[in-house]
Motif scaffolding. Structure first.
Motif, mmCIF file in Angstrom:
data_model
loop_
_atom_site.group_PDB
_atom_site.id
_atom_site.type_symbol
_atom_site.label_atom_id
_atom_site.label_comp_id
_atom_site.label_asym_id
_atom_site.label_seq_id
_atom_site.Cartn_x
_atom_site.Cartn_y
_atom_site.Cartn_z
ATOM 1 N N PRO A 251 7.485 -2.945 -1.175
ATOM 2 C CA PRO A 251 6.658 -2.745 0.008
ATOM 3 C C PRO A 251 7.488 -2.566 1.272
ATOM 4 O O PRO A 251 8.527 -3.201 1.450
ATOM 5 C CB PRO A 251 5.827 -4.027 0.078
ATOM 6 C CG PRO A 251 6.629 -5.051 -0.646
ATOM 7 C CD PRO A 251 7.380 -4.312 -1.720
ATOM 8 N N ILE A 252 7.022 -1.682 2.135
ATOM 9 C CA ILE A 252 7.660 -1.505 3.450
ATOM 10 C C ILE A 252 7.145 -2.572 4.402
ATOM 11 O O ILE A 252 7.910 -3.239 5.097
ATOM 12 C CB ILE A 252 7.373 -0.094 3.991
ATOM 13 C CG1 ILE A 252 7.949 0.959 3.041
ATOM 14 C CG2 ILE A 252 7.959 0.075 5.393
ATOM 15 C CD1 ILE A 252 7.544 2.384 3.373
ATOM 16 N N ALA B 189 3.633 -11.268 -2.225
ATOM 17 C CA ALA B 189 2.898 -10.099 -1.735
ATOM 18 C C ALA B 189 2.077 -9.406 -2.809
ATOM 19 O O ALA B 189 1.155 -8.655 -2.484
ATOM 20 C CB ALA B 189 3.868 -9.096 -1.104
ATOM 21 N N ARG B 190 2.393 -9.643 -4.082
ATOM 22 C CA ARG B 190 1.646 -8.984 -5.155
ATOM 23 C C ARG B 190 1.861 -9.714 -6.461
ATOM 24 O O ARG B 190 2.930 -10.277 -6.709
ATOM 25 C CB ARG B 190 2.075 -7.516 -5.306
ATOM 26 C CG ARG B 190 3.527 -7.342 -5.707
ATOM 27 C CD ARG B 190 3.992 -5.900 -5.616
ATOM 28 N NE ARG B 190 3.207 -5.017 -6.467
ATOM 29 C CZ ARG B 190 3.298 -3.689 -6.409
ATOM 30 N NH1 ARG B 190 4.086 -3.103 -5.515
ATOM 31 N NH2 ARG B 190 2.582 -2.932 -7.220
ATOM 32 N N LEU C 9 0.850 4.875 -1.985
ATOM 33 C CA LEU C 9 2.040 5.467 -2.587
ATOM 34 C C LEU C 9 2.831 4.390 -3.310
ATOM 35 O O LEU C 9 3.152 3.346 -2.726
ATOM 36 C CB LEU C 9 2.909 6.138 -1.524
ATOM 37 C CG LEU C 9 2.325 7.387 -0.859
ATOM 38 C CD1 LEU C 9 3.183 7.813 0.322
ATOM 39 C CD2 LEU C 9 2.200 8.526 -1.868
ATOM 40 N N ASN C 10 3.133 4.621 -4.577
ATOM 41 C CA ASN C 10 3.910 3.689 -5.401
ATOM 42 C C ASN C 10 3.276 2.303 -5.457
ATOM 43 O O ASN C 10 3.977 1.300 -5.639
ATOM 44 C CB ASN C 10 5.354 3.592 -4.883
ATOM 45 C CG ASN C 10 6.062 4.927 -4.895
ATOM 46 O OD1 ASN C 10 6.066 5.626 -5.900
ATOM 47 N ND2 ASN C 10 6.656 5.290 -3.760
ATOM 48 N N CYS C 11 1.957 2.243 -5.301
ATOM 49 C CA CYS C 11 1.244 0.971 -5.313
ATOM 50 C C CYS C 11 -0.223 1.228 -5.646
ATOM 51 O O CYS C 11 -1.074 1.215 -4.760
ATOM 52 C CB CYS C 11 1.382 0.263 -3.964
ATOM 53 S SG CYS C 11 0.646 -1.380 -3.920
ATOM 54 N N GLN D 82 0.818 -1.229 0.000
ATOM 55 C CA GLN D 82 0.000 0.000 0.000
ATOM 56 C C GLN D 82 0.846 1.271 0.000
ATOM 57 O O GLN D 82 0.695 2.129 -0.862
ATOM 58 C CB GLN D 82 -0.973 0.031 1.188
ATOM 59 C CG GLN D 82 -1.934 1.230 1.134
ATOM 60 C CD GLN D 82 -3.049 1.149 2.166
ATOM 61 O OE1 GLN D 82 -3.713 0.135 2.314
ATOM 62 N NE2 GLN D 82 -3.250 2.238 2.896
ATOM 63 N N ILE D 83 1.728 1.418 0.981
ATOM 64 C CA ILE D 83 2.702 2.521 0.990
ATOM 65 C C ILE D 83 4.071 1.908 0.709
ATOM 66 O O ILE D 83 4.628 1.198 1.555
ATOM 67 C CB ILE D 83 2.679 3.276 2.327
ATOM 68 C CG1 ILE D 83 1.304 3.918 2.543
ATOM 69 C CG2 ILE D 83 3.780 4.332 2.384
ATOM 70 C CD1 ILE D 83 1.151 4.618 3.875
ATOM 71 N N CYS D 84 4.556 2.141 -0.496
ATOM 72 C CA CYS D 84 5.770 1.466 -0.957
ATOM 73 C C CYS D 84 6.866 2.458 -1.296
ATOM 74 O O CYS D 84 6.613 3.648 -1.535
ATOM 75 C CB CYS D 84 5.459 0.617 -2.193
ATOM 76 S SG CYS D 84 4.302 -0.731 -1.903
#
Length: 320
Positions: free
Chosen positions: A268-269, A280-281, A306-308, A260-262
């Motif tokens: 991914p974080i 994960a994706r 972000l970035n995702c 989600q926030i990458c």
């Protein structure tokens, strides 16, 4: 939470569900939900559940605002992409070659009316043979669920005639009668057989395997026959090892939001999952089973991506 804590209307709907899935499953899910509502840290599962720690959500928003990223992140939530994915499956009957599944995950439908409007606009008119929803209809992990059901009722006319779903860790089992009243069958460790051109494939679904861990692959696979081409719906990819050895050809899931926030490049974080980060994706494979983890339609914890970018996915089944 016990059955007696539910409204009379809920009790009637859950009584019908109990006749189908059994007393133990229903009571277990309700009891775990009652414990879940009060815990951020729960022994025996993932040590830390950021989704349940609502006091930190404002802090995250504040940090993103100071970094100048909050506004852009909120706009990104509405930028829902369409993904297309061809899936070669050994044993797929010839009549199902080209059969297309519209896959939506992590809808978090009570996020906002604007989000639901954008999601409807994205799926409206998409050609598909059936639709599958892999859980998390509600934004929060507990509390009222009527707004999520109301939003699902708005979305439902755009999903086609045949729709199946599983619950996620944000969902309560009390939602099942309301979801099914919309013409969406919720698979609670159950399976159905899809017929086409004199042939069939099996679609199975398990209850949440992430937080509640009320999934049962033995029950979900009970009606599989030798030679069946079977697809598994699971909110999370975490039980991928067991699914691969239970005879499933394809596993469709979500939960991770792809991070989600990458970081730039989509790294991914956090994924909030015990599954390897490679799961994960997007598409993946474990032994002979193919899998796909959707990054999800909506957003959780904070209404930012972000970035995702979010996605809806069209899986086109192909004979291997």
């Amino acid at each position: 939470m016990q059955l007696s804590d539910c409204s009379e209307e809920e009790q009637a709907g859950l009584a019908r569900l109990e006749a189908r899935i059994g007393r133990t499953h229903l009571r277990q899910r309700l009891g775990l939900e009652g414990e879940h509502e009060a815990h951020v840290v729960r022994p025996g599962t993932h040590f830390f559940h950021l989704e349940n720690w609502y006091s930190v959500h404002g802090l995250i928003r504040g940090v993103l605002t100071l970094a100048g990223l909050h506004g852009r992140g909120r706009r990104n939530v509405l930028d829902i992409r369409r993904r297309e994915h061809d899936v070669p499956l050994p044993g797929l009957p010839a009549p199902f070659d080209g059969f297309t599944l519209l896959h939506l995950s992590d809808l978090h439908l009570d996020l906002s009316d604007a989000f639901v409007d954008h999601l409807i606009a994205r799926v409206r008119g998409l050609a598909h043979d059936a639709c599958v929803l892999t859980g998390d209809f509600r934004f929060r992990t507990f509390g009222p669920y009527a707004p999520a059901l109301a939003a699902l009722a708005r979305l439902r006319p755009h999903l086609g005639e045949r729709v199946w779903a599983v619950l996620g860790n944000h969902d309560t089992i009390r939602m099942v009668p309301g979801i099914e009243a919309l013409g969406i069958r919720v698979l609670m460790n159950e399976s159905v057989r899809l017929e086409r051109g004199g042939a069939s494939i099996v679609l199975a679904g398990i209850d949440d395997a992430h937080y509640f861990r009320t999934h049962n692959l033995h029950a979900a696979a009970a009606d599989l026959h030798a030679g069946d081409c079977a697809i598994l719906l699971s909110h999370t990819p975490e039980p991928y090892r067991q699914a691969a050895h239970a005879g499933f050809a394809l596993m469709l899931s979500g939960h991770t939001h792809g991070g989600q926030i990458c970081l730039p490049g989509g790294v991914p974080i956090l994924t909030d999952s015990d599954a390897p980060r490679a799961l994960a994706r997007g598409p993946w494979q474990h032994h002979g089973m193919r899998g796909y983890t959707s990054v999800g339609c909506g957003a959780s914890v904070v209404d930012v991506r972000l970035n995702c970018p979010p996605e809806v996915t069209l899986h086109r089944l192909r004979r291997a």
